[in-house]
Design an enzyme around this catalytic site. Structure first.
Site, PDB file in Angstrom:
ATOM      1  N   ASP A 242      -4.368  28.730  30.682  1.00 10.93           N
ATOM      2  CA  ASP A 242      -4.858  29.112  29.100  1.00 10.93           C
ATOM      3  C   ASP A 242      -3.655  28.379  28.348  1.00 10.93           C
ATOM      4  O   ASP A 242      -2.587  28.950  27.995  1.00 10.93           O
ATOM      5  CB  ASP A 242      -5.213  29.488  28.640  1.00 10.93           C
ATOM      6  CG  ASP A 242      -6.014  29.314  26.886  1.00 10.93           C
ATOM      7  OD1 ASP A 242      -6.602  28.765  26.496  1.00 10.93           O
ATOM      8  OD2 ASP A 242      -4.618  29.481  25.899  1.00 10.93           O
TER       9      ASP A 242
ATOM     10  N   TYR B 261       3.120  25.004  22.188  1.00  9.48           N
ATOM     11  CA  TYR B 261       2.747  26.250  22.838  1.00  9.48           C
ATOM     12  C   TYR B 261       4.885  25.517  23.171  1.00  9.48           C
ATOM     13  O   TYR B 261       4.468  25.067  24.607  1.00  9.48           O
ATOM     14  CB  TYR B 261       2.835  26.342  24.754  1.00  9.48           C
ATOM     15  CG  TYR B 261       1.799  27.725  23.732  1.00  9.48           C
ATOM     16  CD1 TYR B 261       1.150  27.493  22.265  1.00  9.48           C
ATOM     17  CD2 TYR B 261       0.178  27.582  25.224  1.00  9.48           C
ATOM     18  CE1 TYR B 261      -0.327  28.512  21.872  1.00  9.48           C
ATOM     19  CE2 TYR B 261      -0.861  28.274  24.519  1.00  9.48           C
ATOM     20  CZ  TYR B 261      -0.603  29.123  23.185  1.00  9.48           C
ATOM     21  OH  TYR B 261      -1.903  29.507  23.051  1.00  9.48           O
TER      22      TYR B 261
HETATM   23  N1  LIG Z   1      -6.290  30.703  20.491  1.00  5.27           N
HETATM   24  C1  LIG Z   1      -4.893  31.488  20.298  1.00  5.27           C
HETATM   25  O1  LIG Z   1      -4.641  30.979  19.187  1.00  5.27           O
HETATM   26  C2  LIG Z   1      -4.335  32.207  20.581  1.00  5.27           C
HETATM   27  C3  LIG Z   1      -3.047  32.937  19.682  1.00  5.27           C
HETATM   28  C4  LIG Z   1      -2.614  33.921  20.703  1.00  5.27           C
HETATM   29  C5  LIG Z   1      -2.834  33.666  21.747  1.00  5.27           C
HETATM   30  N2  LIG Z   1      -2.966  33.070  22.822  1.00  5.27           N
HETATM   31  C6  LIG Z   1      -3.690  33.201  24.063  1.00  5.27           C
HETATM   32  O2  LIG Z   1      -4.000  34.929  24.513  1.00  5.27           O
HETATM   33  C7  LIG Z   1      -2.466  34.762  25.211  1.00  5.27           C
HETATM   34  C8  LIG Z   1      -2.100  36.008  25.146  1.00  5.27           C
HETATM   35  O3  LIG Z   1      -1.812  35.858  24.332  1.00  5.27           O
HETATM   36  P1  LIG Z   1      -0.167  37.627  24.195  1.00  5.27           P
HETATM   37  O4  LIG Z   1       0.720  36.499  24.999  1.00  5.27           O
HETATM   38  O5  LIG Z   1       0.708  36.798  22.887  1.00  5.27           O
HETATM   39  O6  LIG Z   1      -0.456  38.515  24.701  1.00  5.27           O
HETATM   40  P2  LIG Z   1      -0.887  39.988  25.455  1.00  5.27           P
HETATM   41  O7  LIG Z   1      -1.472  39.638  26.689  1.00  5.27           O
HETATM   42  O8  LIG Z   1      -2.043  40.028  24.408  1.00  5.27           O
HETATM   43  O9  LIG Z   1      -0.024  40.755  25.760  1.00  5.27           O
HETATM   44  C9  LIG Z   1       1.037  40.562  26.424  1.00  5.27           C
HETATM   45  C10 LIG Z   1       2.366  41.073  26.903  1.00  5.27           C
HETATM   46  O10 LIG Z   1       1.894  41.856  27.500  1.00  5.27           O
HETATM   47  C11 LIG Z   1       2.246  42.663  28.532  1.00  5.27           C
HETATM   48  N3  LIG Z   1       1.399  42.923  29.612  1.00  5.27           N
HETATM   49  C12 LIG Z   1       0.021  41.882  30.083  1.00  5.27           C
HETATM   50  N4  LIG Z   1      -0.133  42.305  30.781  1.00  5.27           N
HETATM   51  C13 LIG Z   1       0.461  43.552  30.917  1.00  5.27           C
HETATM   52  C14 LIG Z   1       0.156  44.461  32.417  1.00  5.27           C
HETATM   53  N5  LIG Z   1      -0.586  44.439  33.538  1.00  5.27           N
HETATM   54  N6  LIG Z   1       1.590  45.968  32.546  1.00  5.27           N
HETATM   55  C15 LIG Z   1       1.854  46.104  31.393  1.00  5.27           C
HETATM   56  N7  LIG Z   1       2.432  44.730  30.079  1.00  5.27           N
HETATM   57  C16 LIG Z   1       1.882  43.906  30.865  1.00  5.27           C
HETATM   58  C17 LIG Z   1       2.869  41.257  28.728  1.00  5.27           C
HETATM   59  O11 LIG Z   1       4.213  41.852  29.208  1.00  5.27           O
HETATM   60  P3  LIG Z   1       5.601  40.726  29.585  1.00  5.27           P
HETATM   61  O12 LIG Z   1       6.311  40.270  28.386  1.00  5.27           O
HETATM   62  O13 LIG Z   1       7.037  42.010  30.157  1.00  5.27           O
HETATM   63  O14 LIG Z   1       5.050  40.176  30.958  1.00  5.27           O
HETATM   64  C18 LIG Z   1       3.173  40.978  27.685  1.00  5.27           C
HETATM   65  O15 LIG Z   1       4.263  40.950  26.350  1.00  5.27           O
HETATM   66  C19 LIG Z   1      -1.453  33.395  25.066  1.00  5.27           C
HETATM   67  O16 LIG Z   1      -0.811  33.419  26.310  1.00  5.27           O
HETATM   68  C20 LIG Z   1      -2.649  32.724  24.647  1.00  5.27           C
HETATM   69  O17 LIG Z   1      -3.176  31.837  26.003  1.00  5.27           O
HETATM   70  C21 LIG Z   1      -4.116  32.458  21.941  1.00  5.27           C
END
Ligand SMILES: NC(=O)c1ccc[n+]([C@@H]2O[C@H](COP(=O)([O-])OP(=O)(O)OC[C@H]3O[C@@H](n4cnc5c(N)ncnc54)[C@H](OP(=O)(O)O)[C@@H]3O)[C@@H](O)[C@H]2O)c1
Length: 289
Positions: free
Chosen positions: A49, A54
């Site tokens: 995704d 980005y």
């Molecule tokens: N449609 C929209 O408007 C929108 C908005 C925001 C995000 N998104 C999508 O959602 C995706 C995910 O969002 P996000 O990155 O904000 O938040 P998230 O997935 O809620 O959190 C990511 C964080 O969690 C940590 N993490 C992930 N898996 C883990 C595990 N198994 N154990 C420990 N820590 C873990 C990562 O650590 P590390 O940093 O240490 O790797 C990272 O800091 C984005 O990449 C994007 O594709 C979409």
């Protein structure tokens, strides 16, 4: 056994890789970013995704889509099995205090241009799944969605999705896109339950619901104690609470997908295992309490 589910005509992994953290502010080195995506694909992940927007403000646009393209081109596995989703309708900038922001741009002619730039940056014949990223309040929603329909008609994208929508906006999109609308991507996690109405509505309509920031988001702007019940189940299971959280989201219905973000291989590889973690009825009851 990897958990596979259907998004429209695509069969893909219920756990996809959220690319955002690899290319917005705080991003890791280019090598580590590529290594992270390759590790996910090697583990069996078949959905990435990304989004037009980005990239870190002030830097080259579309770095997320370009990274995705490079990662797929340099990967030795079956590229054609990977569902690549991107989004249009947002840009990056700084506000007056220098804080990074996400200006909205839903003007139809701009969306058409963004869609064409996305297909180029991704280096594909057509985008598998193209989302309208977020409603631009300056433009009637139907006009933005009609531009998405135009991109489908022109073959720029095969299928469409909508992101950050209410039920009313989803209905507008359904009316314009018909059965070429296959997915909704909204924020959903134990700390952001506001879109459960849309989640339930998607189940009734047979639309995929993709949870963004499924772990609450990497900037942690939430009450961390809300994850305590997940930590408890995780401790008893001997797995991370992030895995339990993602498994709980996937257990909300067969139409559920998660796209956890990451800055390094280890976190994504751990999250990816959530597809194999089946929570018992007792554990689910404990988490819903
Ligand atoms: N449609 C929209 O408007 C929108 C908005 C925001 C995000 N998104 C999508 O959602 C995706 C995910 O969002 P996000 O990155 O904000 O938040 P998230 O997935 O809620 O959190 C990511 C964080 O969690 C940590 N993490 C992930 N898996 C883990 C595990 N198994 N154990 C420990 N820590 C873990 C990562 O650590 P590390 O940093 O240490 O790797 C990272 O800091 C984005 O990449 C994007 O594709 C979409």
């Amino acid at each position: 056994m990897t958990l596979n589910r259907n998004i429209g005509p695509f069969s893909t992994t219920a756990v996809g890789l959220g690319e955002m953290g690899l290319t917005i502010e705080g991003y890791p080195s280019h090598e580590l970013a590529l290594e992270t995506i390759h590790a996910g694909l090697d583990a069996g992940c078949r959905m990435i995704d990304t989004a037009w927007a980005y990239y870190a403000p002030g830097e080259e646009e579309q770095t997320g889509e370009k990274l995705t393209r490079e990662a797929l081109q340099t990967w030795h596995g079956p590229r054609e099995d990977v569902l690549v989703a991107t989004k249009i309708g947002l840009r990056r900038d700084f506000d007056e205090s220098g804080k990074p922001i996400w200006p909205r741009d839903g003007k139809p002619e701009h969306l058409i241009a963004y869609g064409k730039q996305s297909v180029q940056a991704l280096g594909v014949d057509a985008i598998d799944l193209l989302y309208m990223h977020r409603h631009d309040p300056e433009v009637p929603y139907n006009e933005s969605i009609e531009a998405v329909r135009e991109l489908l008609d022109q073959g720029v994208a095969r299928y469409a999705g909508v992101s950050n929508v209410t039920i009313e906006q989803l209905d507008v999109a359904r009316g314009i896109l018909g059965d070429r609308l296959i997915a909704v991507q909204n924020q959903f996690s134990p700390v952001h339950l506001e879109t459960r109405d849309v989640l339930d509505y998607c189940a009734r309509l047979g639309l995929a619901f993709v949870c963004w920031s499924p772990l609450g988001g990497f900037r942690h702007p939430y009450d961390d104690h809300l994850f305590d019940p997940f930590r408890k189940v995780a401790a008893a299971r001997g797995v991370s609470y992030q895995q339990v959280t993602l498994a709980w989201e996937l257990a909300q219905g067969d139409h559920m997908f998660v796209i956890p973000g990451c800055h390094r291989p280890a976190t994504f590889l751990d999250s990816f295992k959530a597809g194999d973690l089946e929570l018992t009825a007792e554990e689910l009851a404990q988490l819903s309490a």
